[in-house]
Design a protein around this motif. Structure first.
Motif, PDB file in Angstrom:
ATOM      1  N   VAL A  66       0.828  -1.215   0.000  1.00 39.46           N
ATOM      2  CA  VAL A  66       0.000   0.000   0.000  1.00 39.46           C
ATOM      3  C   VAL A  66       0.861   1.264   0.000  1.00 39.46           C
ATOM      4  O   VAL A  66       0.531   2.258  -0.650  1.00 39.46           O
ATOM      5  N   ILE A  67       1.993   1.214   0.734  1.00 51.41           N
ATOM      6  CA  ILE A  67       2.858   2.396   0.825  1.00 51.41           C
ATOM      7  C   ILE A  67       3.429   2.746  -0.557  1.00 51.41           C
ATOM      8  O   ILE A  67       3.982   1.898  -1.244  1.00 51.41           O
ATOM      9  N   GLY A  68       3.284   3.963  -0.936  1.00 53.96           N
ATOM     10  CA  GLY A  68       3.843   4.423  -2.198  1.00 53.96           C
ATOM     11  C   GLY A  68       2.930   4.285  -3.394  1.00 53.96           C
ATOM     12  O   GLY A  68       3.235   4.808  -4.472  1.00 53.96           O
ATOM     13  N   VAL A  69       1.783   3.594  -3.220  1.00 56.65           N
ATOM     14  CA  VAL A  69       0.872   3.423  -4.346  1.00 56.65           C
ATOM     15  C   VAL A  69       0.237   4.743  -4.749  1.00 56.65           C
ATOM     16  O   VAL A  69      -0.122   4.954  -5.917  1.00 56.65           O
ATOM     17  N   ASP A  70       0.105   5.670  -3.782  1.00 51.75           N
ATOM     18  CA  ASP A  70      -0.511   6.958  -4.104  1.00 51.75           C
ATOM     19  C   ASP A  70       0.327   7.765  -5.095  1.00 51.75           C
ATOM     20  O   ASP A  70      -0.183   8.701  -5.722  1.00 51.75           O
ATOM     21  N   ASP A  71       1.601   7.394  -5.245  1.00 48.06           N
ATOM     22  CA  ASP A  71       2.482   8.106  -6.186  1.00 48.06           C
ATOM     23  C   ASP A  71       2.587   7.415  -7.544  1.00 48.06           C
ATOM     24  O   ASP A  71       3.396   7.812  -8.378  1.00 48.06           O
ATOM     25  N   LEU A  72       1.781   6.393  -7.771  1.00 44.46           N
ATOM     26  CA  LEU A  72       1.885   5.646  -9.020  1.00 44.46           C
ATOM     27  C   LEU A  72       1.657   6.527 -10.245  1.00 44.46           C
ATOM     28  O   LEU A  72       2.352   6.404 -11.251  1.00 44.46           O
ATOM     29  N   PHE A  73       0.687   7.427 -10.166  1.00 43.03           N
ATOM     30  CA  PHE A  73       0.324   8.250 -11.320  1.00 43.03           C
ATOM     31  C   PHE A  73       0.444   9.747 -11.051  1.00 43.03           C
ATOM     32  O   PHE A  73       0.246  10.547 -11.961  1.00 43.03           O
ATOM     33  N   ARG A  74       0.756  10.125  -9.824  1.00 41.33           N
ATOM     34  CA  ARG A  74       0.723  11.537  -9.452  1.00 41.33           C
ATOM     35  C   ARG A  74       1.787  12.355 -10.176  1.00 41.33           C
ATOM     36  O   ARG A  74       1.521  13.479 -10.614  1.00 41.33           O
ATOM     37  N   SER A  75       2.997  11.821 -10.306  1.00 43.07           N
ATOM     38  CA  SER A  75       4.066  12.595 -10.940  1.00 43.07           C
ATOM     39  C   SER A  75       3.729  12.890 -12.399  1.00 43.07           C
ATOM     40  O   SER A  75       3.948  14.015 -12.882  1.00 43.07           O
ATOM     41  N   GLU A  76       3.182  11.904 -13.113  1.00 46.43           N
ATOM     42  CA  GLU A  76       2.793  12.120 -14.508  1.00 46.43           C
ATOM     43  C   GLU A  76       1.626  13.098 -14.613  1.00 46.43           C
ATOM     44  O   GLU A  76       1.529  13.859 -15.587  1.00 46.43           O
ATOM     45  N   ILE A 149      -6.691   1.628  -8.258  1.00 49.71           N
ATOM     46  CA  ILE A 149      -7.980   2.279  -8.530  1.00 49.71           C
ATOM     47  C   ILE A 149      -8.231   3.392  -7.517  1.00 49.71           C
ATOM     48  O   ILE A 149      -8.657   4.498  -7.872  1.00 49.71           O
ATOM     49  N   ALA A 150      -7.961   3.100  -6.243  1.00 55.52           N
ATOM     50  CA  ALA A 150      -8.134   4.122  -5.207  1.00 55.52           C
ATOM     51  C   ALA A 150      -7.204   5.301  -5.440  1.00 55.52           C
ATOM     52  O   ALA A 150      -7.588   6.467  -5.246  1.00 55.52           O
ATOM     53  N   SER A 151      -5.979   5.030  -5.885  1.00 54.56           N
ATOM     54  CA  SER A 151      -5.018   6.091  -6.159  1.00 54.56           C
ATOM     55  C   SER A 151      -5.483   6.985  -7.299  1.00 54.56           C
ATOM     56  O   SER A 151      -5.366   8.213  -7.232  1.00 54.56           O
ATOM     57  N   SER A 152      -6.022   6.386  -8.337  1.00 49.28           N
ATOM     58  CA  SER A 152      -6.504   7.179  -9.474  1.00 49.28           C
ATOM     59  C   SER A 152      -7.738   8.002  -9.104  1.00 49.28           C
ATOM     60  O   SER A 152      -7.906   9.125  -9.592  1.00 49.28           O
ATOM     61  N   LEU A 153      -8.589   7.471  -8.231  1.00 49.12           N
ATOM     62  CA  LEU A 153      -9.793   8.186  -7.826  1.00 49.12           C
ATOM     63  C   LEU A 153      -9.478   9.422  -6.982  1.00 49.12           C
ATOM     64  O   LEU A 153     -10.231  10.395  -6.989  1.00 49.12           O
ATOM     65  N   THR A 154      -8.383   9.364  -6.237  1.00 48.83           N
ATOM     66  CA  THR A 154      -8.024  10.479  -5.340  1.00 48.83           C
ATOM     67  C   THR A 154      -6.937  11.366  -5.934  1.00 48.83           C
ATOM     68  O   THR A 154      -6.366  12.194  -5.224  1.00 48.83           O
ATOM     69  N   LEU A 155      -6.667  11.219  -7.212  1.00 51.58           N
ATOM     70  CA  LEU A 155      -5.549  11.915  -7.837  1.00 51.58           C
ATOM     71  C   LEU A 155      -5.704  13.429  -7.796  1.00 51.58           C
ATOM     72  O   LEU A 155      -4.722  14.154  -7.613  1.00 51.58           O
ATOM     73  N   THR A 156      -6.913  13.920  -7.934  1.00 51.42           N
ATOM     74  CA  THR A 156      -7.132  15.363  -7.994  1.00 51.42           C
ATOM     75  C   THR A 156      -7.365  15.982  -6.613  1.00 51.42           C
ATOM     76  O   THR A 156      -7.532  17.201  -6.511  1.00 51.42           O
ATOM     77  N   LEU A 157      -7.383  15.165  -5.578  1.00 49.81           N
ATOM     78  CA  LEU A 157      -7.629  15.671  -4.233  1.00 49.81           C
ATOM     79  C   LEU A 157      -6.321  16.099  -3.576  1.00 49.81           C
ATOM     80  O   LEU A 157      -5.278  15.481  -3.795  1.00 49.81           O
ATOM     81  N   LYS A 158      -6.377  17.109  -2.757  1.00 51.14           N
ATOM     82  CA  LYS A 158      -5.178  17.655  -2.129  1.00 51.14           C
ATOM     83  C   LYS A 158      -4.536  16.658  -1.176  1.00 51.14           C
ATOM     84  O   LYS A 158      -3.324  16.497  -1.147  1.00 51.14           O
ATOM     85  N   ASN A 159      -5.340  15.981  -0.370  1.00 47.13           N
ATOM     86  CA  ASN A 159      -4.845  14.994   0.593  1.00 47.13           C
ATOM     87  C   ASN A 159      -5.220  13.581   0.155  1.00 47.13           C
ATOM     88  O   ASN A 159      -5.631  12.753   0.974  1.00 47.13           O
ATOM     89  N   GLY A 160      -5.083  13.327  -1.141  1.00 49.44           N
ATOM     90  CA  GLY A 160      -5.481  12.036  -1.679  1.00 49.44           C
ATOM     91  C   GLY A 160      -4.690  10.869  -1.125  1.00 49.44           C
ATOM     92  O   GLY A 160      -5.212   9.757  -0.994  1.00 49.44           O
ATOM     93  N   ALA A 161      -3.428  11.102  -0.767  1.00 53.01           N
ATOM     94  CA  ALA A 161      -2.590  10.016  -0.256  1.00 53.01           C
ATOM     95  C   ALA A 161      -3.150   9.421   1.029  1.00 53.01           C
ATOM     96  O   ALA A 161      -2.987   8.228   1.292  1.00 53.01           O
ATOM     97  N   VAL A 162      -3.819  10.241   1.824  1.00 51.25           N
ATOM     98  CA  VAL A 162      -4.412   9.757   3.079  1.00 51.25           C
ATOM     99  C   VAL A 162      -5.627   8.893   2.804  1.00 51.25           C
ATOM    100  O   VAL A 162      -5.910   7.937   3.542  1.00 51.25           O
TER     101      VAL A 162
END
Length: 224
Positions: A66-76, A149-162
């Motif tokens: 789970v750790i680091g998955v929030d950055d899968l698509f954020r940089s792009e 899927i959860a990471s992509s859904l929260t991509l536009t949110l400011k605190n999406g990683a949480v």
């Protein structure tokens, strides 16, 4: 000779992972710390350690995945690469599949091998340790797919990683229950293969569906 776009993207993602070694080594170090410190915290009780080993290893594996998955698509998304791919009508689904595959190899693939340390740390028999490793291999694609899927859904949110673990974890718990149950069945002399086959079927469906879902969500996130 023309190279298939999927192979080109695999090579690109592999190179990116190699350059960002710290990002994928940190979850592996966390996994090692958990399964190393757990026996020390429980104490020298072999039967208790052996009974808790599958759950301890799977919880550590879940956290490492789970750790680091929030950055899968954020940089792009932030640097405009995603926008360029959408505008150029690049095969976004293939790119998502390539990224998830390489991420899985550098996370779950390595975690599965490291899980064999339970033979030493928890004094687990070789057969049970093998079933535990297989359960991680066949169950982890579901965990990664849900997290993606959860990471992509929260991509536009400011605190999406949480929010990523809060969204994904409730859906991932059944995988942990089935996986540890397969090891327990084998340990009691029963057949745990049907449970592993069920996890494998779920992983196949996840691999087929997740890239399309994530690609669609990424397009909507870019449009917003």
């Amino acid at each position: 000779m023309m190279t298939h776009p999927f192979l080109t993207m695999i090579a690109r993602e592999w190179q990116i992972k190699r350059q960002g070694a710290v990002q994928w080594l940190y979850p592996l170090v966390l996994f090692l710390l958990i399964i190393t410190l757990f026996p020390l915290a429980i104490g020298n009780e072999p039967k208790l350690l052996l009974r808790l080993a599958p759950s301890a290893v799977w919880i550590a594996a879940l956290l490492a995945l789970v750790i680091g998955v929030d950055d899968l698509f954020r940089s792009e998304f932030d640097n405009g690469t995603l926008a360029q791919m959408v505008v150029a009508k690049a095969p976004l689904t293939i790119w998502v599949l390539a990224r998830l595959l390489v991420h899985w190899l550098f996370s779950a693939g390595v975690v599965a091998v490291l899980s064999l340390l339970v033979i030493v740390l928890f004094e687990m028999p070789f057969g049970e340790a093998g079933i535990l490793m297989v359960s991680i291999l066949v169950g982890s694609p579901i965990l990664l797919g849900l997290s993606a899927i959860a990471s992509s859904l929260t991509l536009t949110l400011k605190n999406g990683a949480v929010l990523v673990p809060l969204i994904a974890l409730p859906m991932q718990l059944p995988v942990l229950i089935f996986a540890t149950g397969a090891v327990d069945l084998y340990a009691t002399g029963l057949n745990g293969l049907p449970t592993l086959a069920l996890l494998a079927a779920g992983s196949i469906i996840t691999v087929l569906v997740t890239p399309w879902v994530v690609a669609s969500v990424l397009k909507m996130a870019w449009a917003d």
